[in-house]
Design a protein around this motif. Structure first.
Motif, PDB file in Angstrom:
ATOM      1  N   GLU A 155       8.332   3.458  26.092  1.00 48.14           N
ATOM      2  CA  GLU A 155       7.600   2.263  25.661  1.00 48.14           C
ATOM      3  C   GLU A 155       6.417   2.642  24.775  1.00 48.14           C
ATOM      4  OE1 GLU A 155       6.493   0.155  29.146  1.00 48.14           O
ATOM      5  OE2 GLU A 155       8.550  -0.430  29.677  1.00 48.14           O
ATOM      6  N   ASP A 156       5.668   3.671  25.198  1.00 48.39           N
ATOM      7  CA  ASP A 156       4.521   4.116  24.382  1.00 48.39           C
ATOM      8  C   ASP A 156       4.988   4.658  23.034  1.00 48.39           C
ATOM      9  OD1 ASP A 156       2.843   3.415  26.422  1.00 48.39           O
ATOM     10  OD2 ASP A 156       2.627   5.449  27.226  1.00 48.39           O
ATOM     11  N   TYR A 157       6.067   5.405  23.041  1.00 48.89           N
ATOM     12  CA  TYR A 157       6.573   5.987  21.789  1.00 48.89           C
ATOM     13  C   TYR A 157       7.063   4.890  20.837  1.00 48.89           C
ATOM     14  CZ  TYR A 157       9.507   8.587  18.534  1.00 48.89           C
ATOM     15  OH  TYR A 157      10.077   9.091  17.392  1.00 48.89           O
ATOM     16  N   ASN A 158       7.806   3.931  21.380  1.00 43.60           N
ATOM     17  CA  ASN A 158       8.323   2.842  20.531  1.00 43.60           C
ATOM     18  C   ASN A 158       7.188   2.011  19.942  1.00 43.60           C
ATOM     19  OD1 ASN A 158      10.994   3.586  20.971  1.00 43.60           O
ATOM     20  ND2 ASN A 158      11.203   2.255  22.770  1.00 43.60           N
ATOM     21  N   GLN A 159       6.128   1.775  20.728  1.00 43.41           N
ATOM     22  CA  GLN A 159       4.983   1.029  20.225  1.00 43.41           C
ATOM     23  C   GLN A 159       4.263   1.805  19.141  1.00 43.41           C
ATOM     24  OE1 GLN A 159       4.014  -2.157  21.089  1.00 43.41           O
ATOM     25  NE2 GLN A 159       2.604  -1.910  19.356  1.00 43.41           N
ATOM     26  N   ALA A 160       4.082   3.109  19.367  1.00 46.60           N
ATOM     27  CA  ALA A 160       3.431   3.950  18.357  1.00 46.60           C
ATOM     28  C   ALA A 160       4.277   4.029  17.095  1.00 46.60           C
ATOM     29  CB  ALA A 160       3.189   5.345  18.922  1.00 46.60           C
ATOM     30  N   LEU A 161       5.600   4.111  17.257  1.00 52.79           N
ATOM     31  CA  LEU A 161       6.491   4.156  16.097  1.00 52.79           C
ATOM     32  C   LEU A 161       6.430   2.853  15.306  1.00 52.79           C
ATOM     33  CD1 LEU A 161       8.650   5.681  14.503  1.00 52.79           C
ATOM     34  CD2 LEU A 161      10.376   4.714  16.062  1.00 52.79           C
ATOM     35  N   ALA A 162       6.341   1.709  16.020  1.00 49.95           N
ATOM     36  CA  ALA A 162       6.243   0.414  15.334  1.00 49.95           C
ATOM     37  C   ALA A 162       4.937   0.322  14.549  1.00 49.95           C
ATOM     38  CB  ALA A 162       6.331  -0.721  16.355  1.00 49.95           C
ATOM     39  N   ASN A 163       3.827   0.798  15.150  1.00 56.90           N
ATOM     40  CA  ASN A 163       2.540   0.793  14.434  1.00 56.90           C
ATOM     41  C   ASN A 163       2.590   1.705  13.214  1.00 56.90           C
ATOM     42  OD1 ASN A 163       1.504  -0.932  16.383  1.00 56.90           O
ATOM     43  ND2 ASN A 163       0.611   0.722  17.590  1.00 56.90           N
ATOM     44  N   TYR A 164       3.181   2.861  13.366  1.00 57.15           N
ATOM     45  CA  TYR A 164       3.296   3.803  12.257  1.00 57.15           C
ATOM     46  C   TYR A 164       4.141   3.205  11.126  1.00 57.15           C
ATOM     47  CZ  TYR A 164       4.902   7.882   9.633  1.00 57.15           C
ATOM     48  OH  TYR A 164       5.202   8.759   8.622  1.00 57.15           O
ATOM     49  N   THR A 165       5.262   2.574  11.492  1.00 57.80           N
ATOM     50  CA  THR A 165       6.154   1.982  10.493  1.00 57.80           C
ATOM     51  C   THR A 165       5.455   0.840   9.759  1.00 57.80           C
ATOM     52  OG1 THR A 165       8.080   2.551  11.835  1.00 57.80           O
ATOM     53  CG2 THR A 165       8.389   0.882  10.143  1.00 57.80           C
ATOM     54  N   ALA A 166       4.700   0.011  10.494  1.00 60.43           N
ATOM     55  CA  ALA A 166       3.992  -1.112   9.860  1.00 60.43           C
ATOM     56  C   ALA A 166       2.944  -0.611   8.871  1.00 60.43           C
ATOM     57  CB  ALA A 166       3.342  -1.980  10.931  1.00 60.43           C
ATOM     58  N   MET A 167       2.191   0.421   9.241  1.00 62.60           N
ATOM     59  CA  MET A 167       1.172   0.964   8.337  1.00 62.60           C
ATOM     60  C   MET A 167       1.805   1.656   7.134  1.00 62.60           C
ATOM     61  SD  MET A 167      -1.888   2.363  10.784  1.00 62.60           S
ATOM     62  CE  MET A 167      -0.836   3.001  12.069  1.00 62.60           C
ATOM     63  N   ARG A 168       2.920   2.326   7.362  1.00 54.68           N
ATOM     64  CA  ARG A 168       3.595   2.986   6.249  1.00 54.68           C
ATOM     65  C   ARG A 168       4.144   1.955   5.262  1.00 54.68           C
ATOM     66  NH1 ARG A 168       8.869   5.985   7.841  1.00 54.68           N
ATOM     67  NH2 ARG A 168       9.499   3.787   7.833  1.00 54.68           N
ATOM     68  N   ASP A 169       4.679   0.842   5.780  1.00 51.46           N
ATOM     69  CA  ASP A 169       5.182  -0.227   4.895  1.00 51.46           C
ATOM     70  C   ASP A 169       4.035  -0.841   4.096  1.00 51.46           C
ATOM     71  OD1 ASP A 169       7.705   0.238   5.866  1.00 51.46           O
ATOM     72  OD2 ASP A 169       7.682  -1.437   7.296  1.00 51.46           O
ATOM     73  N   SER A 170       2.898  -1.020   4.750  1.00 51.79           N
ATOM     74  CA  SER A 170       1.726  -1.558   4.040  1.00 51.79           C
ATOM     75  C   SER A 170       1.268  -0.599   2.957  1.00 51.79           C
ATOM     76  CB  SER A 170       0.587  -1.822   5.027  1.00 51.79           C
ATOM     77  OG  SER A 170       0.972  -2.763   6.010  1.00 51.79           O
ATOM     78  N   MET A 171       1.291   0.679   3.256  1.00 53.53           N
ATOM     79  CA  MET A 171       0.943   1.693   2.252  1.00 53.53           C
ATOM     80  C   MET A 171       1.903   1.642   1.074  1.00 53.53           C
ATOM     81  SD  MET A 171      -1.721   3.728   2.974  1.00 53.53           S
ATOM     82  CE  MET A 171      -1.340   5.339   2.309  1.00 53.53           C
ATOM     83  N   ASP A 172       3.195   1.434   1.377  1.00 53.16           N
ATOM     84  CA  ASP A 172       4.189   1.368   0.298  1.00 53.16           C
ATOM     85  C   ASP A 172       3.918   0.179  -0.619  1.00 53.16           C
ATOM     86  OD1 ASP A 172       5.448   3.603   1.242  1.00 53.16           O
ATOM     87  OD2 ASP A 172       6.991   2.510   2.376  1.00 53.16           O
ATOM     88  N   VAL A 173       3.477  -0.952  -0.042  1.00 54.15           N
ATOM     89  CA  VAL A 173       3.152  -2.137  -0.874  1.00 54.15           C
ATOM     90  C   VAL A 173       1.989  -1.824  -1.798  1.00 54.15           C
ATOM     91  CG1 VAL A 173       2.294  -4.509  -0.800  1.00 54.15           C
ATOM     92  CG2 VAL A 173       4.051  -3.767   0.833  1.00 54.15           C
ATOM     93  N   ILE A 174       0.947  -1.170  -1.248  1.00 53.13           N
ATOM     94  CA  ILE A 174      -0.206  -0.836  -2.076  1.00 53.13           C
ATOM     95  C   ILE A 174       0.166   0.201  -3.131  1.00 53.13           C
ATOM     96  CG2 ILE A 174      -2.526   0.167  -2.018  1.00 53.13           C
ATOM     97  CD1 ILE A 174      -2.889  -1.028   0.753  1.00 53.13           C
TER      98      ILE A 174
END
Length: 339
Positions: A190-209
């Motif tokens: 559960e902790d890993y999946n949550q951390a992975l979701a946060n990482y993926t969301a920030m990486r996608d935001s970085m890709d937009v910028i």
């Protein structure tokens, strides 16, 4: 030996007098002793012989399998390859004496029928437990090993039961620890999946910028200002317009880019640590190592351990002789007092 006033014999039962007394009473003593010897021989042949098989094992340590195998920085005092100490030996004894192992053995070998206990008679479970505890014994040796002793009228069954108890020890131990390991794995997942979701969301935001042309805030800001100065000196107004737009865009989204970049670095570290913990948790949940080192396995005994017919006959005969001698002395003294 002295004579009393009436001329009869009076014994003081010193060593010599006792021998004389035994000789004079040799006929009744001989009858009692011989009868006891014959009866004890007959009884010894009616006793069901028992064979003994043993297993000797050492406990393992409680060291973590995953940390011993995966972690380069593990500095624990114990290793999975070491023999356990007193606490581990006591834990192993507790497992061996557990109802779980007893029930597994009783079910596999149908011990209720084997011990001649009928389910319809009074207190069948109590009698079964008494028979099991009488024939299956565990104790810790002076060398911190654990000894399993099984007694049975069938020598092969005694060996099989002892070896199966050794095998079931790992089964019960693993089941006991497995549920905790599975629950821990779920929490880590559960902790890993949550951390992975946060990482993926920030990486996608970085890709937009980044798609807007912002890839390195500090480097781009330095180059834009340098180019803007050159364009201003050379009166290159077209270049100034382009640079102004880029600088405005960098000014608007640069801070966000930097924040996401720092968060992404932190999230990468968290994700890496959680990934390590996830690997360790999976090893603990999905793989098990034996919880004991078996030194000697059980084998089919060639000679019975019980009963020792010669000992039964000797002890019974001597007991009957002594009892008969004491009884004769008592009766003689009683007769004298009654006279």
């Amino acid at each position: 030996m002295v004579k009393d006033k009436k001329g009869g014999k009076k014994y003081d039962f010193a060593s010599t007098d006792l021998l004389v007394y035994i000789w004079e009473k040799r006929i009744p003593l001989g009858i009692v002793t011989l009868s006891a010897a014959i009866i004890s021989v007959i009884v010894s042949f009616t006793i069901t012989p028992l064979f003994r098989s043993t297993v000797i094992m050492f406990p393992t340590t409680n060291a973590s399998v995953s940390k011993n195998l995966l972690s380069d920085s593990y500095s624990g005092r114990t290793s999975i390859y070491e023999i356990g100490e007193e606490d581990q030996a006591e834990q192993l004894l507790q497992i061996l004496n557990s109802e779980e192992i007893k029930n597994l053995i009783v079910a596999k070998y149908n011990l209720m029928e084997h011990y001649g206990i009928k389910p319809t008679e009074a207190y069948p479970k109590t009698k079964l437990n008494d028979a099991y505890r009488s024939n299956v014994r565990f104790r810790r040796t002076e060398y911190m090993s654990v000894l399993v002793e099984v007694y049975d009228k069938d020598p092969q069954m005694a060996a099989d039961i002892a070896n199966d108890i050794s095998a079931f020890t790992d089964t019960v131990f693993s089941q006991m620890l497995k549920q905790r390991a599975v629950d821990a794995l779920k929490l880590v997942e559960e902790d890993y999946n949550q951390a992975l979701a946060n990482y993926t969301a920030m990486r996608d935001s970085m890709d937009v910028i980044r798609s807007m042309g912002i890839n390195n805030y500090n480097g781009q800001a330095e180059r834009y200002h340098e180019a803007w100065g050159k364009a201003l000196i050379s009166n290159n107004y077209d270049a100034l317009k382009v640079l102004n737009k880029k600088m405005d865009l960098l000014s608007e989204y640069g801070g966000t880019y930097e924040a996401f970049a720092n968060q992404l670095i932190y999230s990468t570290g968290v994700l890496s640590r959680l990934q390590q913990r996830l690997m360790e948790a999976r090893i603990e949940a999905e793989n098990t190592l034996p919880h004991k080192f078996v030194v000697d396995t059980a084998f089919k005994a060639e000679k019975k351990i019980y009963p020792k017919k010669s000992i039964i006959v000797i002890v019974s005969t001597l007991s009957a002789f002594l009892f008969g001698l004491i009884l004769l002395i008592f009766m003689d003294n009683l007769k004298k007092k009654l006279k």
